[in-house]
Design an enzyme around this catalytic site. Sequence first.
Site, PDB file in Angstrom:
ATOM      1  N   PRO A 108       0.826  -1.216   0.000  1.00  0.00           N
ATOM      2  CA  PRO A 108       0.000   0.000   0.000  1.00  0.00           C
ATOM      3  C   PRO A 108       0.857   1.262   0.000  1.00  0.00           C
ATOM      4  O   PRO A 108       1.881   1.320   0.677  1.00  0.00           O
ATOM      5  CB  PRO A 108      -0.779  -0.108   1.313  1.00  0.00           C
ATOM      6  CG  PRO A 108       0.131  -0.869   2.219  1.00  0.00           C
ATOM      7  CD  PRO A 108       0.876  -1.846   1.336  1.00  0.00           C
ATOM      8  N   TYR A 149      -4.661  13.851 -13.263  1.00  0.00           N
ATOM      9  CA  TYR A 149      -5.669  12.789 -13.105  1.00  0.00           C
ATOM     10  C   TYR A 149      -7.091  13.333 -12.971  1.00  0.00           C
ATOM     11  O   TYR A 149      -7.993  12.594 -12.579  1.00  0.00           O
ATOM     12  CB  TYR A 149      -5.393  11.973 -11.835  1.00  0.00           C
ATOM     13  CG  TYR A 149      -4.018  11.394 -11.702  1.00  0.00           C
ATOM     14  CD1 TYR A 149      -3.524  10.472 -12.622  1.00  0.00           C
ATOM     15  CD2 TYR A 149      -3.218  11.729 -10.611  1.00  0.00           C
ATOM     16  CE1 TYR A 149      -2.265   9.922 -12.463  1.00  0.00           C
ATOM     17  CE2 TYR A 149      -1.952  11.173 -10.447  1.00  0.00           C
ATOM     18  CZ  TYR A 149      -1.482  10.275 -11.380  1.00  0.00           C
ATOM     19  OH  TYR A 149      -0.241   9.722 -11.215  1.00  0.00           O
ATOM     20  N   CYS A 166       2.551  29.288 -16.116  1.00  0.00           N
ATOM     21  CA  CYS A 166       2.028  29.636 -17.434  1.00  0.00           C
ATOM     22  C   CYS A 166       1.462  28.415 -18.153  1.00  0.00           C
ATOM     23  O   CYS A 166       2.036  27.922 -19.129  1.00  0.00           O
ATOM     24  CB  CYS A 166       3.132  30.281 -18.264  1.00  0.00           C
ATOM     25  SG  CYS A 166       3.842  31.681 -17.409  1.00  0.00           S
ATOM     26  N   TYR A 219       1.483  11.042  -3.473  1.00  0.00           N
ATOM     27  CA  TYR A 219       1.622  11.521  -4.845  1.00  0.00           C
ATOM     28  C   TYR A 219       1.497  13.047  -4.907  1.00  0.00           C
ATOM     29  O   TYR A 219       0.944  13.595  -5.844  1.00  0.00           O
ATOM     30  CB  TYR A 219       0.618  10.818  -5.776  1.00  0.00           C
ATOM     31  CG  TYR A 219       0.745   9.309  -5.694  1.00  0.00           C
ATOM     32  CD1 TYR A 219       1.869   8.671  -6.231  1.00  0.00           C
ATOM     33  CD2 TYR A 219      -0.202   8.541  -5.024  1.00  0.00           C
ATOM     34  CE1 TYR A 219       2.019   7.301  -6.121  1.00  0.00           C
ATOM     35  CE2 TYR A 219      -0.045   7.156  -4.907  1.00  0.00           C
ATOM     36  CZ  TYR A 219       1.062   6.546  -5.455  1.00  0.00           C
ATOM     37  OH  TYR A 219       1.226   5.195  -5.337  1.00  0.00           O
TER      38      TYR A 219
HETATM   39  C1  PLP Z   1       2.250   2.405  -7.210  1.00  0.00           C
HETATM   40  C2  PLP Z   1       2.360   1.005  -6.807  1.00  0.00           C
HETATM   41  C3  PLP Z   1       1.892   0.589  -5.553  1.00  0.00           C
HETATM   42  C4  PLP Z   1       1.172   1.501  -4.611  1.00  0.00           C
HETATM   43  O1  PLP Z   1      -0.103   1.822  -5.063  1.00  0.00           O
HETATM   44  P1  PLP Z   1      -1.100   2.678  -4.141  1.00  0.00           P
HETATM   45  O2  PLP Z   1      -2.280   2.892  -4.989  1.00  0.00           O
HETATM   46  O3  PLP Z   1      -0.394   3.948  -3.815  1.00  0.00           O
HETATM   47  O4  PLP Z   1      -1.396   1.868  -2.931  1.00  0.00           O
HETATM   48  C5  PLP Z   1       2.089  -0.728  -5.199  1.00  0.00           C
HETATM   49  N1  PLP Z   1       2.701  -1.616  -6.027  1.00  0.00           N
HETATM   50  C6  PLP Z   1       3.158  -1.242  -7.246  1.00  0.00           C
HETATM   51  C7  PLP Z   1       3.807  -2.242  -8.117  1.00  0.00           C
HETATM   52  C8  PLP Z   1       2.985   0.074  -7.677  1.00  0.00           C
HETATM   53  O5  PLP Z   1       3.426   0.428  -8.894  1.00  0.00           O
END
Ligand code: PLP
Length: 450
Positions: A303, A345, A376, A404
């Site tokens: 996570p 997004y 800009c 992020y």
């Molecule tokens: C980005 C990513 C995660 C984390 O995803 P979340 O949506 O931030 O929990 C886990 N594993 C991999 C391979 C990823 O690229």
Amino acid sequence: MSDSKVQAVSVTTATEQGLYVDPVALTAHLPALGYSDEALFIEKVSISELVAHYDTPCYVYSKQAILEVYQDYSDSFAAIDHQICYAVKANSNLAVLGILAQAGAGFDIVSRGELMRVLAAGGKASKVVFSGVGKTYDDIEYALTQGIACFNVESDSELMLINEVAQKLDKRAPISLRVNPDVDAKTHPYISTGLKDNKFGIAHEQALAVYKQAAGLSHIDIVGIDCHIGSQLTEVEPFIAALDKVIELIHSLKSKGITLSHVDLGGGLGVRYIDETPVSIGEFANALLPKLKELGMTVFFEPGRSVVANAGVLLTRVDVLKPTEHKNFAIVDAAMNDLIRPALYQAEMAVIPNRLPSDGINNDDTQPWDIVGAICETGDFLAKDRLLSLATGDILAITGAGAYGFTMSSNYNSRGRASEVMVSEDTHQLIRKRESLESLYADEILWQDK
Ligand SMILES: *Cc1c(COP(=O)(O)O)cnc(C)c1O
């Protein structure tokens, strides 16, 4: 803190003019934030105090909020052998990584740079899994030398490269194949990763063949299987569908004499930014546990967003108010270079005031505002059509900014990146200095006519 939080009730009112996000109702859902005497606090520190100390734009994170989510994952899966590998790319500040490492977390990395950060923060290489579609020779060499737990392999050519590097180093490389279960995560297309036409993983149909290939390689140890189907998933069904596909593969592999010790279900659990209703970590665990118990393997989770998103806010100051005939623009000192999620997004993030208007929420000064940066680009917005009562100099907090946010920030328009601050109870510490403008060109070299 989180025990008293309420569920699922909308915190917004949509009018013809724009969206009103009730700051008091919103913060009731956010573990670290709350109003006291009409002033916004993160844990027990007032936002005004933080702005006085650190200025704006500034990212602020709550240590307790991060630890509570980590503990929630840990407790929810206590019934099985598991490892929570926090996805570093969501927020890679050393302080964040250090707090999680101390709590016992492992880490999911996607580059050599992230592994260096994890080690610098006190994380253990033996609890690190290495994801990503484009691992280079140098990445693999460094990770093997440090002794990571597992490479999550995304192609047969990567598998061959890992074997080659391991042979050269006279080591054995632990690997898992990232399979693409072809399930629809029902999230934004840019953060959906488990569909056939995504660049990620090895197609379900090819997985058996690639495992057989791996079994024939001299310096490869097959240890697991993994998948990661997307980000900001709010329902549990796609996770279950992916797990079912993975279990099917585990059984086929077993019948061919390939036994695995772990299964890695990736990350992707969504959070409530405003009115989303994601499954809770507890519900997520309850849905998966019966199948995982039956499997009897160690389970890894990766996570990212769910651990840090709602632990963080981005603080910004209103510099200019620019009402026009068609739209009102509030130009703030944070911009898309600081926080790109709205532009990239179409993410809707809540913008709440540091001080509640004393005459209530529907006062005459409330107007629809686009909260924009000074860059800009027309795409440089943080929120659109929000009903707020604003004056220049006001401090606003963009919530849900812990994931992020800073990690995707840039220096576009030669803007230094924001400072970062960690709060714990009534204390606060700078965890990243505001970037100096001189540093932005310090590594550049003037052209010399010869
Ligand atoms: C980005 C990513 C995660 C984390 O995803 P979340 O949506 O931030 O929990 C886990 N594993 C991999 C391979 C990823 O690229």
